[in-house]
Design a protein around this motif. Sequence first.
Motif, short mmCIF file in Angstrom:
data_model
loop_
_atom_site.label_atom_id
_atom_site.label_comp_id
_atom_site.label_asym_id
_atom_site.label_seq_id
_atom_site.Cartn_x
_atom_site.Cartn_y
_atom_site.Cartn_z
N PHE A 284 0.84 -1.19 0.00
CA PHE A 284 0.00 0.00 0.00
C PHE A 284 0.88 1.24 0.00
CE2 PHE A 284 0.71 -0.82 4.49
CZ PHE A 284 0.87 0.44 5.04
N GLU A 285 0.29 2.33 -0.46
CA GLU A 285 0.93 3.65 -0.44
C GLU A 285 -0.11 4.66 0.01
OE1 GLU A 285 2.10 4.77 -4.41
OE2 GLU A 285 3.46 3.08 -4.62
N MET A 286 0.28 5.53 0.92
CA MET A 286 -0.59 6.61 1.36
C MET A 286 -0.31 7.82 0.46
SD MET A 286 -2.01 4.87 3.65
CE MET A 286 -3.08 5.94 4.59
N HIS A 287 -1.35 8.61 0.16
CA HIS A 287 -1.22 9.78 -0.70
C HIS A 287 -1.86 11.00 -0.04
CE1 HIS A 287 0.48 7.86 -4.28
NE2 HIS A 287 -0.11 6.79 -3.81
N ALA A 288 -1.36 12.17 -0.41
CA ALA A 288 -1.85 13.43 0.16
C ALA A 288 -3.28 13.76 -0.27
CB ALA A 288 -0.92 14.59 -0.22
N GLY A 289 -3.62 13.41 -1.51
CA GLY A 289 -4.95 13.70 -2.01
C GLY A 289 -5.49 12.57 -2.86
N MET A 290 -6.81 12.54 -3.00
CA MET A 290 -7.45 11.47 -3.76
C MET A 290 -7.03 11.49 -5.23
SD MET A 290 -9.10 8.71 -3.70
CE MET A 290 -10.08 8.52 -2.23
N SER A 291 -6.85 12.67 -5.80
CA SER A 291 -6.46 12.72 -7.22
C SER A 291 -5.08 12.09 -7.42
CB SER A 291 -6.49 14.14 -7.75
OG SER A 291 -5.59 14.96 -7.05
N ASP A 292 -4.17 12.29 -6.47
CA ASP A 292 -2.85 11.65 -6.54
C ASP A 292 -2.99 10.13 -6.45
OD1 ASP A 292 -1.55 14.11 -6.67
OD2 ASP A 292 -1.23 14.19 -4.50
N ALA A 293 -3.83 9.68 -5.53
CA ALA A 293 -4.03 8.24 -5.34
C ALA A 293 -4.65 7.61 -6.58
CB ALA A 293 -4.91 7.99 -4.11
N ILE A 294 -5.63 8.26 -7.16
CA ILE A 294 -6.28 7.73 -8.37
C ILE A 294 -5.29 7.68 -9.52
CG2 ILE A 294 -8.04 8.20 -10.12
CD1 ILE A 294 -9.81 9.27 -7.78
N GLY A 295 -4.46 8.70 -9.65
CA GLY A 295 -3.43 8.70 -10.69
C GLY A 295 -2.45 7.55 -10.52
N ARG A 296 -2.05 7.29 -9.28
CA ARG A 296 -1.12 6.18 -9.01
C ARG A 296 -1.81 4.84 -9.27
NH1 ARG A 296 3.62 3.72 -9.29
NH2 ARG A 296 4.26 2.75 -7.34
N GLU A 297 -3.07 4.72 -8.90
CA GLU A 297 -3.81 3.48 -9.15
C GLU A 297 -3.84 3.20 -10.65
OE1 GLU A 297 -8.26 1.58 -8.55
OE2 GLU A 297 -8.01 3.68 -9.07
N LYS A 298 -4.13 4.20 -11.45
CA LYS A 298 -4.17 4.03 -12.90
C LYS A 298 -2.81 3.63 -13.44
CE LYS A 298 -8.06 7.10 -13.77
NZ LYS A 298 -8.52 8.34 -14.39
N GLN A 299 -1.75 4.23 -12.90
CA GLN A 299 -0.39 3.89 -13.32
C GLN A 299 -0.08 2.42 -13.01
OE1 GLN A 299 2.76 5.62 -10.92
NE2 GLN A 299 4.04 5.90 -12.74
#
Length: 94
Positions: free
Chosen positions: A51-66
């Motif tokens: 798992f990775e924690m992210h500062a914002g949901m948009s960052d997390a969604i971008g990483r998920e897509k990656q």
Amino acid sequence: MQPAIYILASHRRGTLYVGVTSDLIQRIWQHKNDLAQGFTQQYGVHTLVYFEMHAGMSDAIGREKQLKAGSRMKKIALIEEGNPDWHDLYPGLL
């Protein structure tokens, strides 16, 4: 709540699932108790291996897509870099 991406596995080098959530502990609990209907329930994918924690949901969604766009071997390498024995990381979150 802090956005996070996560990878679940059925077993070592088994079926993998990449997801994103705003509440990691609750979401993994849902997967483990088969309350998240669909892929993870059908294939028994319940072990939190990364798992990775992210500062914002948009960052997390971008990483998920990656991660989802990457190869299976890249996901396995990412898991094994930090969790070589594929231990369930969920208990450490509690």
